[in-house]
Design an enzyme around this catalytic site. Structure first.
Site, PDB file in Angstrom:
ATOM      1  N   LYS A 168       0.831  -1.204   0.000  1.00  0.00           N
ATOM      2  CA  LYS A 168       0.000   0.000   0.000  1.00  0.00           C
ATOM      3  C   LYS A 168       0.868   1.257   0.000  1.00  0.00           C
ATOM      4  O   LYS A 168       1.887   1.333   0.685  1.00  0.00           O
ATOM      5  CB  LYS A 168      -0.909  -0.032   1.236  1.00  0.00           C
ATOM      6  CG  LYS A 168      -1.959   1.069   1.302  1.00  0.00           C
ATOM      7  CD  LYS A 168      -2.855   0.845   2.515  1.00  0.00           C
ATOM      8  CE  LYS A 168      -3.956   1.896   2.625  1.00  0.00           C
ATOM      9  NZ  LYS A 168      -4.854   1.641   3.775  1.00  0.00           N
TER      10      LYS A 168
ATOM     11  N   SER B 271      -9.368   2.216   2.411  1.00  0.00           N
ATOM     12  CA  SER B 271      -8.311   2.923   1.718  1.00  0.00           C
ATOM     13  C   SER B 271      -7.268   1.994   1.079  1.00  0.00           C
ATOM     14  O   SER B 271      -6.367   2.468   0.377  1.00  0.00           O
ATOM     15  CB  SER B 271      -7.602   3.875   2.695  1.00  0.00           C
ATOM     16  OG  SER B 271      -7.011   3.166   3.778  1.00  0.00           O
TER      17      SER B 271
ATOM     18  N   SER C 159     -10.597  -0.458   6.136  1.00  0.00           N
ATOM     19  CA  SER C 159      -9.759  -0.213   4.966  1.00  0.00           C
ATOM     20  C   SER C 159      -9.079  -1.446   4.395  1.00  0.00           C
ATOM     21  O   SER C 159      -8.611  -1.419   3.265  1.00  0.00           O
ATOM     22  CB  SER C 159      -8.697   0.846   5.291  1.00  0.00           C
ATOM     23  OG  SER C 159      -9.292   2.112   5.422  1.00  0.00           O
TER      24      SER C 159
END
Length: 483
Positions: free
Chosen positions: A78, A153, A177
């Site tokens: 990420k 996210s 997320s």
């Protein structure tokens, strides 16, 4: 199945057997990204030259007789994790040129396990959305339907896995997320118990990478199978060597059961603040039916369940108290004025979020005390049950919505609109008390979109929901490549 969709476990076995090299796997993954990612936009920062060099190193290490859990396996990370030499922006244009000097602790653990890092995956602005888009890297599309979000996210990571861009990814979770993107894209994710995996270096750009203990937020694994989640969690789990790791060694309890018919499961599909859409309810029921068919003891109600409305309110207050803590003084004072104008009878989640943003330290301590009561309630529940099955969000992936005002956005649930942020209540059920939760695929909606559910387990007994995820995968199937 082509190698880009094979599991990390299968790839590691093939590498050990000499059936393929890491260079070959890495080149195949890069070729697929270069071919398909223009339409999906999952990999926002490519690191292909260093990935190829790492793959060569992995092959040489294996030739010397070395073997590590992920030696030679291509993975993604990420964007919000620091990687030395690559930008860490959190999607914020003002930080587009920030490049950290050292790896986050979890990136270091990936490298130590032998993984080959292909690059970084896209995120929303400041990690503050259930979608993944920003002005630096653009929008990540759902591989199943490019008009819909991949989630947030960790939406870039989930989309990358669904599209065959690497076997594993690592993300983070405070508002679902990890779990929401997995649910939207048809993959697996695990939100670990709060504090189980060190988070140093998963910090906003320019922020010192210190070993802080975060409230609510965790880092965790994403994969295309339940067994791969466990494989990656074993790499990630453990205290920061700069703090608790000086004295503590990790010893996670084994799963409570190995056989499906030994599990005691509570199934939930109703929440007092928001309805569950028909597609998600069908997914929950699909899992419940599989549990019953497999001989598990399944209940739909128990007086031991902590109050869901209070849990959602507490979560909203604690979550938004953190989000507003560093607001400019002028903005904070405006929030205080707005909060003071709320009616004492207003118990909506919007009101809870606003009150949370201006909590005094005294009020935060009171909220935290109530959280401890909820944690104790969960301990009592998990004396009678092993896992709780429930939704992650009320709907499958929804169409892109880039309205900058989240309070103006709405979520459509079977034709009726509800406040956008209210969909976080199911994610908060595990987040607020810090419980582990595993996101698992539960089939497709009538529109052909993935639907997932979460398996919530007892604190620090992460292997229990992970084991149930593995057993469910055998009964109802798991990841499907987008058609």
């Amino acid at each position: 199945m082509e190698r880009n969709f094979q599991t990390a476990e299968e790839l590691a076995a093939a590498l050990r057997a000499g059936e393929v090299t890491s260079v070959e796997l890495t080149d195949e993954a890069i070729a697929r990204i270069e071919r398909d990612d223009k339409a999906i936009n999952a990999i926002c920062v490519r690191d292909f030259d260093r990935a190829r060099a790492a793959a060569r190193d992995a092959d040489q290490a294996r030739a010397r007789g070395e073997d590590r859990p992920l030696l030679g396996v291509p993975v993604t990370v990420k964007e919000s994790y620091d990687i030395a030499g690559l930008p860490t922006t959190w999607g914020m244009p003002m930080h587009r040129d920030f490049v950290p000097a050292e790896d986050a602790v979890q990136v270091s653990r990936l490298r130590a396990a032998g993984a080959v890092v292909l690059g970084k995956t896209n995120v929303p602005l400041g990690l503050q959305d259930v979608q993944s888009f920003n002005d630096i890297y653009g929008t990540t599309n759902n591989p199943w339907d490019h008009t819909r979000t991949s989630g947030g996210s960790s939406g870039g990571s989930a989309a990358a896995l669904a599209a065959g861009f690497g076997a594993l990814s690592i993300g983070s979770d405070i508002g679902g997320s990890l779990r929401t993107p997995a649910h939207f894209c048809g993959v697996y994710a695990h939100k670990p118990t709060l504090g189980l995996a060190a988070n140093r270096g998963m910090v906003p750009p320019t922020t010192p990478a210190l070993p802080v203990e975060l409230d609510l937020a965790v880092v965790g694994p994403m994969a295309r199978t339940a067994r791969d989640l466990t494989l990656l969690l074993d790499v990630m789990a453990g205290p920061d060597p700069l703090t608790l790791g000086m004295a503590h060694h990790l010893a996670l309890p084994p799963a409570r059961h190995q056989r499906l018919d030994d599990f005691r499961v509570l199934v939930l599909d109703e929440h007092p603040f928001i309805p569950t859409g028909s597609a998600v309810r069908a997914g929950v029921n699909r899992v419940a039916d599989a549990l019953v068919d497999g001989g598990a003891h399944v209940e739909r109600h128990t007086p031991l369940l902590p109050d869901l409305a209070e849990a959602a309110t507490l979560y909203a207050q604690l979550l938004f108290s953190g989000s507003a803590a560093r607001f400019p003084v002028e903005a904070y004072e405006q929030l205080r004025t707005r909060a003071a104008g709320l009616s004492a009878d207003d118990r909506s989640l919007d009101a809870a979020r606003l009150r949370g943003m201006v909590l005094s330290h005294r009020d935060w301590i009171e909220a935290n005390d109530r959280r401890e009561l909820h944690r104790h309630g969960w301990r009592q529940l998990f004396a009678e049950f092993d896992v709780v099955v429930c939704p992650i969000t009320p709907t499958p992936a929804f169409p892109h919505d880039h309205n900058p005002d989240l309070l103006e956005r709405r979520i459509d649930i079977d034709g009726v609109e509800y406040p956008y942020l209210d969909q976080l209540v199911w994610a908060g059920l595990a987040t607020m008390p810090g419980l582990p939760a595993t996101a698992v695929p539960a089939g497709l909606s009538p529109d052909g979109l993935p639907v997932g559910v979460q398996l919530i387990g007892p604190m620090f007994e992460d292997r229990t929901p992970l084991r149930l995820a593995e057993l469910l995968e055998r009964r109802i199937g798991g990841f499907q490549a987008p058609r």
